[in-house]
Design a protein around this motif. Structure first.
Motif, PDB file in Angstrom:
ATOM      1  N   LEU A   1       0.831  -1.197   0.000  1.00 28.72           N
ATOM      2  CA  LEU A   1       0.000   0.000   0.000  1.00 28.72           C
ATOM      3  C   LEU A   1       0.867   1.249   0.000  1.00 28.72           C
ATOM      4  O   LEU A   1       1.687   1.444   0.895  1.00 28.72           O
ATOM      5  N   GLU A   2       0.702   2.073  -1.041  1.00 23.66           N
ATOM      6  CA  GLU A   2       1.414   3.347  -1.118  1.00 23.66           C
ATOM      7  C   GLU A   2       0.549   4.411  -0.440  1.00 23.66           C
ATOM      8  O   GLU A   2      -0.494   4.809  -0.943  1.00 23.66           O
ATOM      9  N   LEU A   3       0.987   4.851   0.733  1.00 20.93           N
ATOM     10  CA  LEU A   3       0.222   5.812   1.514  1.00 20.93           C
ATOM     11  C   LEU A   3       0.391   7.230   0.964  1.00 20.93           C
ATOM     12  O   LEU A   3       1.351   7.498   0.237  1.00 20.93           O
ATOM     13  N   PRO A   4      -0.516   8.151   1.294  1.00 24.23           N
ATOM     14  CA  PRO A   4      -0.415   9.517   0.769  1.00 24.23           C
ATOM     15  C   PRO A   4       0.915  10.191   1.059  1.00 24.23           C
ATOM     16  O   PRO A   4       1.380  11.030   0.272  1.00 24.23           O
ATOM     17  N   SER A   5       1.578   9.837   2.163  1.00 23.19           N
ATOM     18  CA  SER A   5       2.860  10.453   2.508  1.00 23.19           C
ATOM     19  C   SER A   5       4.003   9.960   1.638  1.00 23.19           C
ATOM     20  O   SER A   5       5.086  10.540   1.652  1.00 23.19           O
ATOM     21  N   GLY A   6       3.780   8.861   0.904  1.00 24.07           N
ATOM     22  CA  GLY A   6       4.849   8.234   0.141  1.00 24.07           C
ATOM     23  C   GLY A   6       5.377   6.972   0.807  1.00 24.07           C
ATOM     24  O   GLY A   6       6.125   6.214   0.187  1.00 24.07           O
ATOM     25  N   ARG A   7       5.013   6.767   2.074  1.00 26.35           N
ATOM     26  CA  ARG A   7       5.402   5.520   2.727  1.00 26.35           C
ATOM     27  C   ARG A   7       4.782   4.334   2.001  1.00 26.35           C
ATOM     28  O   ARG A   7       3.675   4.410   1.466  1.00 26.35           O
ATOM     29  N   VAL A   8       5.494   3.205   2.005  1.00 26.40           N
ATOM     30  CA  VAL A   8       4.971   1.960   1.452  1.00 26.40           C
ATOM     31  C   VAL A   8       4.922   0.939   2.585  1.00 26.40           C
ATOM     32  O   VAL A   8       5.926   0.698   3.258  1.00 26.40           O
ATOM     33  N   ARG A   9       3.766   0.348   2.789  1.00 21.87           N
ATOM     34  CA  ARG A   9       3.608  -0.657   3.831  1.00 21.87           C
ATOM     35  C   ARG A   9       2.858  -1.854   3.264  1.00 21.87           C
ATOM     36  O   ARG A   9       2.043  -1.722   2.348  1.00 21.87           O
ATOM     37  N   GLN A  10       3.127  -3.020   3.832  1.00 20.39           N
ATOM     38  CA  GLN A  10       2.501  -4.251   3.363  1.00 20.39           C
ATOM     39  C   GLN A  10       1.444  -4.704   4.360  1.00 20.39           C
ATOM     40  O   GLN A  10       1.701  -4.767   5.566  1.00 20.39           O
ATOM     41  N   TYR A  11       0.266  -5.035   3.839  1.00 17.03           N
ATOM     42  CA  TYR A  11      -0.835  -5.464   4.694  1.00 17.03           C
ATOM     43  C   TYR A  11      -1.515  -6.685   4.075  1.00 17.03           C
ATOM     44  O   TYR A  11      -1.782  -6.721   2.874  1.00 17.03           O
ATOM     45  N   SER A  12      -1.794  -7.674   4.911  1.00 16.88           N
ATOM     46  CA  SER A  12      -2.460  -8.887   4.442  1.00 16.88           C
ATOM     47  C   SER A  12      -3.893  -8.592   4.042  1.00 16.88           C
ATOM     48  O   SER A  12      -4.587  -7.793   4.691  1.00 16.88           O
ATOM     49  N   LEU A  13      -4.343  -9.244   2.997  1.00 19.50           N
ATOM     50  CA  LEU A  13      -5.743  -9.175   2.610  1.00 19.50           C
ATOM     51  C   LEU A  13      -6.551 -10.078   3.537  1.00 19.50           C
ATOM     52  O   LEU A  13      -6.215 -11.254   3.723  1.00 19.50           O
ATOM     53  N   CYS A  14      -7.605  -9.518   4.138  1.00 23.08           N
ATOM     54  CA  CYS A  14      -8.372 -10.286   5.117  1.00 23.08           C
ATOM     55  C   CYS A  14      -9.851 -10.352   4.768  1.00 23.08           C
ATOM     56  O   CYS A  14     -10.673 -10.745   5.596  1.00 23.08           O
TER      57      CYS A  14
ATOM     58  N   GLY B   1       5.106   4.938  11.611  1.00 23.64           N
ATOM     59  CA  GLY B   1       4.201   5.955  11.084  1.00 23.64           C
ATOM     60  C   GLY B   1       3.165   5.450  10.117  1.00 23.64           C
ATOM     61  O   GLY B   1       2.170   6.133   9.849  1.00 23.64           O
ATOM     62  N   GLY B   2       3.358   4.252   9.561  1.00 24.32           N
ATOM     63  CA  GLY B   2       2.409   3.736   8.581  1.00 24.32           C
ATOM     64  C   GLY B   2       1.042   3.465   9.176  1.00 24.32           C
ATOM     65  O   GLY B   2       0.009   3.845   8.603  1.00 24.32           O
TER      66      GLY B   2
ATOM     67  N   PRO C   1      15.545   9.848   7.990  1.00 21.61           N
ATOM     68  CA  PRO C   1      14.224   9.321   8.363  1.00 21.61           C
ATOM     69  C   PRO C   1      13.258   9.171   7.201  1.00 21.61           C
ATOM     70  O   PRO C   1      12.267   8.446   7.315  1.00 21.61           O
ATOM     71  N   GLY C   2      13.515   9.803   6.081  1.00 19.36           N
ATOM     72  CA  GLY C   2      12.625   9.700   4.935  1.00 19.36           C
ATOM     73  C   GLY C   2      12.922   8.534   4.013  1.00 19.36           C
ATOM     74  O   GLY C   2      12.243   8.351   2.999  1.00 19.36           O
ATOM     75  N   LEU C   3      13.914   7.726   4.345  1.00 18.45           N
ATOM     76  CA  LEU C   3      14.300   6.604   3.482  1.00 18.45           C
ATOM     77  C   LEU C   3      13.154   5.599   3.368  1.00 18.45           C
ATOM     78  O   LEU C   3      12.526   5.235   4.366  1.00 18.45           O
ATOM     79  N   ALA C   4      12.894   5.152   2.151  1.00 20.35           N
ATOM     80  CA  ALA C   4      11.780   4.223   1.920  1.00 20.35           C
ATOM     81  C   ALA C   4      12.132   2.819   2.404  1.00 20.35           C
ATOM     82  O   ALA C   4      13.239   2.326   2.187  1.00 20.35           O
ATOM     83  N   TYR C   5      11.168   2.180   3.055  1.00 20.14           N
ATOM     84  CA  TYR C   5      11.312   0.781   3.466  1.00 20.14           C
ATOM     85  C   TYR C   5       9.920   0.215   3.668  1.00 20.14           C
ATOM     86  O   TYR C   5       8.930   0.944   3.724  1.00 20.14           O
ATOM     87  N   SER C   6       9.820  -1.112   3.782  1.00 22.46           N
ATOM     88  CA  SER C   6       8.506  -1.712   4.017  1.00 22.46           C
ATOM     89  C   SER C   6       8.613  -2.971   4.862  1.00 22.46           C
ATOM     90  O   SER C   6       8.410  -2.923   6.063  1.00 22.46           O
ATOM     91  N   CYS C   7       8.982  -4.112   4.287  1.00 22.19           N
ATOM     92  CA  CYS C   7       8.828  -5.392   4.981  1.00 22.19           C
ATOM     93  C   CYS C   7       9.791  -5.588   6.143  1.00 22.19           C
ATOM     94  O   CYS C   7       9.471  -6.276   7.100  1.00 22.19           O
ATOM     95  N   ARG C   8      10.998  -5.042   6.054  1.00 24.43           N
ATOM     96  CA  ARG C   8      12.058  -5.215   7.059  1.00 24.43           C
ATOM     97  C   ARG C   8      12.486  -6.673   7.212  1.00 24.43           C
ATOM     98  O   ARG C   8      13.063  -7.046   8.218  1.00 24.43           O
ATOM     99  N   GLN C   9      12.230  -7.478   6.186  1.00 23.09           N
ATOM    100  CA  GLN C   9      12.542  -8.899   6.272  1.00 23.09           C
ATOM    101  C   GLN C   9      13.286  -9.430   5.049  1.00 23.09           C
ATOM    102  O   GLN C   9      13.498 -10.628   4.929  1.00 23.09           O
ATOM    103  N   GLY C  10      13.644  -8.547   4.131  1.00 21.74           N
ATOM    104  CA  GLY C  10      14.483  -8.970   3.027  1.00 21.74           C
ATOM    105  C   GLY C  10      13.792  -9.569   1.841  1.00 21.74           C
ATOM    106  O   GLY C  10      14.394 -10.364   1.118  1.00 21.74           O
ATOM    107  N   PHE C  11      12.522  -9.183   1.584  1.00 18.60           N
ATOM    108  CA  PHE C  11      11.883  -9.743   0.393  1.00 18.60           C
ATOM    109  C   PHE C  11      11.136  -8.732  -0.466  1.00 18.60           C
ATOM    110  O   PHE C  11      10.840  -9.007  -1.618  1.00 18.60           O
ATOM    111  N   CYS C  12      10.817  -7.539   0.064  1.00 18.95           N
ATOM    112  CA  CYS C  12      10.002  -6.618  -0.744  1.00 18.95           C
ATOM    113  C   CYS C  12      10.831  -5.694  -1.634  1.00 18.95           C
ATOM    114  O   CYS C  12      10.298  -5.078  -2.546  1.00 18.95           O
ATOM    115  N   ARG C  13      12.120  -5.538  -1.344  1.00 23.51           N
ATOM    116  CA  ARG C  13      13.070  -4.778  -2.154  1.00 23.51           C
ATOM    117  C   ARG C  13      12.938  -3.259  -2.017  1.00 23.51           C
ATOM    118  O   ARG C  13      13.663  -2.527  -2.672  1.00 23.51           O
ATOM    119  N   THR C  14      12.044  -2.775  -1.177  1.00 23.15           N
ATOM    120  CA  THR C  14      11.831  -1.332  -1.068  1.00 23.15           C
ATOM    121  C   THR C  14      13.088  -0.602  -0.612  1.00 23.15           C
ATOM    122  O   THR C  14      13.367   0.516  -1.055  1.00 23.15           O
TER     123      THR C  14
END
Length: 369
Positions: free
Chosen positions: A96-109, A130-131, A313-326
């Motif tokens: 999910l690309e948030l309005p701020s530019g952050r990218v976060r991953q969320y499971s579909l439920c 912050g996500g 602090p503005g550096l892009a990241y998402s999964c923090r687990q080594g698979f999303c490549r952000t």
């Protein structure tokens, strides 16, 4: 989100809600052919290591509070023109690309049978990255967003169709219910024998409680305030050699289950977690940021990403687990200790690394930042 390979389930009359049994059969056969069988813990990644860069414009059409303490909200997205959305199966997630530019991953439920809406659920984490706060505070109904995916790094493998197990046992902890809930629905609709333990601090804090309890006696809801902290025996009640276990929740819970399952021969374990894994066999080193000249000390138990974020602090990241490549960056010099699961040999040869997990094999890395 990390993955310890364990299994979940759910679906309507056929896997995608269409009156065509042959489609379900084809899907199940494809899963079986992929031979998605695991008896040990593995890192979460897409089966073929590819990255789906498809970007889909959506709009927020519904928000709901899903926990009585109000810390969890679900958000529904649809296409602005109402068109059908790409199919997905239980365990899938969106970037999910948030309005701020952050990218976060969320499971579909939500329900995979609903081809016109995606649902996610997010717990508010006040001291997080912050996500979650942005989802809670900025994603009002009518907000346009962009997503990538869906991608599935936590697939549900049905007994008899890629899994040698005869039954399935689900364990969910708190917000870890999100990838598990569609799995439960699929197992229930397809007549798979299954049970589930759902744990959390209290009934007020766990989301989708009414949906979960609607499945009746197959589900055990266990809260810390009523029963104390669960043991492995509490979480794995009834699990035997014919069982596949799907688990998602806090790191401590998934580790307890993984340790216990290793002593039960023949059990298939699949799990996912929503936090970064601890650094294993780490040593301290320095990172130099070439564009600004900063030199950062990275302790043995911290990641490069954690320390770089303190000055960038503005550096892009998402999964923090080594698979999303952000968080992929290029190293200009230094020996890289690659710990990701997705970069190709050519990318590594070009000096690229994922700073959420990879480290320095020497004393200093110079990064193109």
């Amino acid at each position: 989100m990390t993955t310890v390979r364990e299994i979940p389930a759910e679906r309507p009359l056929d896997l995608f809600g269409k009156g065509r049994g042959d489609r379900a059969t084809r899907v199940l056969e494809a899963i079986a052919e992929a031979r998605l069988r695991w008896t040990t813990v593995v890192n979460r990644k897409a089966p073929d290591g590819r990255v789906d860069d498809r970007r889909i414009p959506l709009i927020v059409t519904e928000r709901r509070v899903e926990a009585h303490d109000t810390d969890v909200v679900s958000v529904m997205f649809t296409a602005p023109d109402g068109r059908a959305l790409p199919e997905w199966r239980p365990g899938a997630h969106l970037d999910l690309e948030l309005p701020s530019g952050r990218v976060r991953q969320y499971s579909l439920c939500g329900d995979p049978a609903d081809r016109h809406a995606y649902r996610i659920a997010v717990r508010r984490i006040p001291d997080g990255g912050g996500g979650s706060l942005e989802v809670h505070e900025a994603l009002a109904v009518g907000t346009p967003v962009t997503v990538k995916g869906p991608r599935n790094a936590f697939p549900f493998v049905l007994p008899g169709h890629g899994s040698s197990a005869a039954r399935v046992h689900f364990v969910a902890g708190g917000i870890g219910i999100t990838p598990i809930l569609p799995m439960v629905r699929m197992a229930h609709r397809l007549g798979v024998e299954w049970t589930m333990v759902y744990v959390g601090r209290s009934r007020d804090t766990i989301p989708f409680l009414d949906e979960v309890e609607s499945f009746g006696g197959r589900v055990t809801v266990r809260t810390d305030d009523e029963h104390g902290l669960p043991t492995a025996a509490d979480l794995l009640r009834g699990v035997g050699t014919d069982t596949s276990v799907y688990c998602c929740g806090p790191v401590v819970m998934t580790q307890v289950i993984a340790d216990a399952v290793r002593d039960i021969a023949g059990v298939e374990l699949y799990s996912e977690r929503f936090s970064a894994p601890p650094v294993v066999n780490g040593t301290a080193f320095e990172v130099e940021l070439a564009r600004g000249g900063e030199v950062i000390e990275v302790p043995a138990d911290k990641t490069v990403l954690e320390e770089v974020l303190k000055v960038r602090p503005g550096l892009a990241y998402s999964c923090r687990q080594g698979f999303c490549r952000t968080c992929r960056v290029r190293s200009l010099s230094g020996e890289i200790d690659h710990r990701d699961t997705v970069l190709t040999a050519d990318e590594r040869a070009a000096g690229e690394l994922l700073i959420c997990v990879s480290r320095c094999g020497g004393e200093r890395l110079v990064l193109d930042l």
